[in-house]
Scaffold this motif. Sequence first.
Motif, short mmCIF file in Angstrom:
data_model
loop_
_atom_site.label_atom_id
_atom_site.label_comp_id
_atom_site.label_asym_id
_atom_site.label_seq_id
_atom_site.Cartn_x
_atom_site.Cartn_y
_atom_site.Cartn_z
N ARG A 33 43.90 36.05 37.42
CA ARG A 33 42.73 36.45 38.23
C ARG A 33 42.67 37.95 38.46
NH1 ARG A 33 41.56 32.07 42.97
NH2 ARG A 33 41.02 30.38 41.57
N GLU A 34 43.83 38.58 38.66
CA GLU A 34 43.85 40.02 38.92
C GLU A 34 43.31 40.80 37.72
OE1 GLU A 34 47.37 38.43 38.74
OE2 GLU A 34 46.36 37.41 40.39
N ALA A 35 43.61 40.34 36.52
CA ALA A 35 43.11 41.01 35.32
C ALA A 35 41.62 40.79 35.17
CB ALA A 35 43.85 40.49 34.08
N SER A 36 41.16 39.60 35.47
CA SER A 36 39.74 39.29 35.37
C SER A 36 38.93 40.04 36.43
CB SER A 36 39.54 37.78 35.52
OG SER A 36 38.22 37.43 35.25
N ALA A 37 39.55 40.29 37.57
CA ALA A 37 38.85 40.94 38.69
C ALA A 37 38.38 42.35 38.36
CB ALA A 37 39.74 40.96 39.93
N VAL A 38 39.02 43.03 37.41
CA VAL A 38 38.59 44.39 37.07
C VAL A 38 37.43 44.40 36.09
CG1 VAL A 38 40.90 45.32 37.48
CG2 VAL A 38 40.21 44.74 35.15
N LEU A 39 37.06 43.24 35.57
CA LEU A 39 35.94 43.16 34.63
C LEU A 39 34.62 43.30 35.39
CD1 LEU A 39 37.33 40.31 32.39
CD2 LEU A 39 37.24 42.76 31.86
N PRO A 40 33.57 43.74 34.71
CA PRO A 40 32.31 44.01 35.40
C PRO A 40 31.54 42.76 35.86
CG PRO A 40 32.08 44.42 33.05
CD PRO A 40 33.53 44.14 33.30
N ARG A 41 31.90 41.58 35.35
CA ARG A 41 31.16 40.38 35.75
C ARG A 41 32.02 39.15 35.53
NH1 ARG A 41 27.42 38.30 31.47
NH2 ARG A 41 25.98 38.12 33.18
N ARG A 42 31.67 38.07 36.24
CA ARG A 42 32.39 36.79 36.11
C ARG A 42 31.89 35.99 34.92
NH1 ARG A 42 34.85 39.36 38.83
NH2 ARG A 42 35.98 39.26 36.90
N GLY A 43 30.71 36.30 34.39
CA GLY A 43 30.18 35.60 33.22
C GLY A 43 30.77 36.14 31.94
N ARG A 44 30.15 35.77 30.82
CA ARG A 44 30.62 36.25 29.52
C ARG A 44 30.72 37.77 29.52
NH1 ARG A 44 27.40 32.68 24.95
NH2 ARG A 44 28.84 30.92 25.03
N THR A 45 31.82 38.27 28.97
CA THR A 45 32.06 39.71 28.96
C THR A 45 32.73 40.10 27.65
OG1 THR A 45 32.38 39.68 31.36
CG2 THR A 45 33.21 41.60 30.18
N SER A 46 32.21 41.12 27.00
CA SER A 46 32.80 41.60 25.75
C SER A 46 33.87 42.64 26.06
CB SER A 46 31.73 42.21 24.86
OG SER A 46 30.79 41.21 24.49
N GLN A 65 36.94 29.32 37.43
CA GLN A 65 37.95 29.49 38.49
C GLN A 65 38.10 30.96 38.89
OE1 GLN A 65 39.58 26.70 39.78
NE2 GLN A 65 38.11 25.63 38.49
N ARG A 66 37.03 31.72 38.73
CA ARG A 66 36.99 33.15 39.04
C ARG A 66 37.84 33.99 38.08
NH1 ARG A 66 33.98 33.31 43.53
NH2 ARG A 66 34.27 31.72 45.09
N SER A 67 37.99 33.49 36.86
CA SER A 67 38.69 34.25 35.84
C SER A 67 37.99 34.02 34.51
CB SER A 67 40.17 33.81 35.76
OG SER A 67 40.88 34.71 34.93
N HIS A 68 38.64 34.41 33.43
CA HIS A 68 38.10 34.29 32.08
C HIS A 68 39.16 33.72 31.17
CE1 HIS A 68 35.46 37.45 33.75
NE2 HIS A 68 34.57 37.02 32.88
#
Length: 186
Positions: A33-46, A65-68
């Motif tokens: 989750r901590e790694a995903s949290a720095v991404l710009p969005r919870r949806g699909r992300t390149s 689950q609030r991650s990718h």
Amino acid sequence: MAKSDSQTQFDAPVVWAHLPSGGEPWAFSVLPREASAVLPRRGRTSVHGHINGVAFSARLEPDGQRSHWLRIDQNLIETAALSPGPACMAHFSIQPLDPEPEPQVPEDLHAALQAAPEALRGWQDTSTLARVDWIHWVESAKQTKTRDKRIRGACDMLSEGKRRVCCFDPSGVYSKALSAPKPADA
């Protein structure tokens, strides 16, 4: 171009995906989750990144689950010297692409947009991220008849001037419609 200020590094397990109908084997990893949290969005992300030092570019999918999660194909498994399974840990370094690249439009949606000039104009007036979400909504349908209905709905909404998909949670957090794949040993 990738944003260098939002790069994150982490270790995560890599496991084989359950393939109910056969096909080319592939693996996946769920981001912490901590790694995903720095991404710009919870949806699909390149993103652009490295697995065990091997470069890759990919689209992360939301896990609900609030991650990718990241799909890892056979070529990357071999190149990064991975042995997917419960004990396989890999080192990742990722950063989101900025700007988000233009998504590949599925053939059936493309044909429907071409046949509906007002919908096509609406499509062209939306942002790249909105188009990512429209495509995600269509592709997340589990049945062909649902997918067809969503394509018709997308054309109708775009023709009416709607720029975003209504009633679609691209993260899967609220609707629980999206999730990471099941491991092969599950």
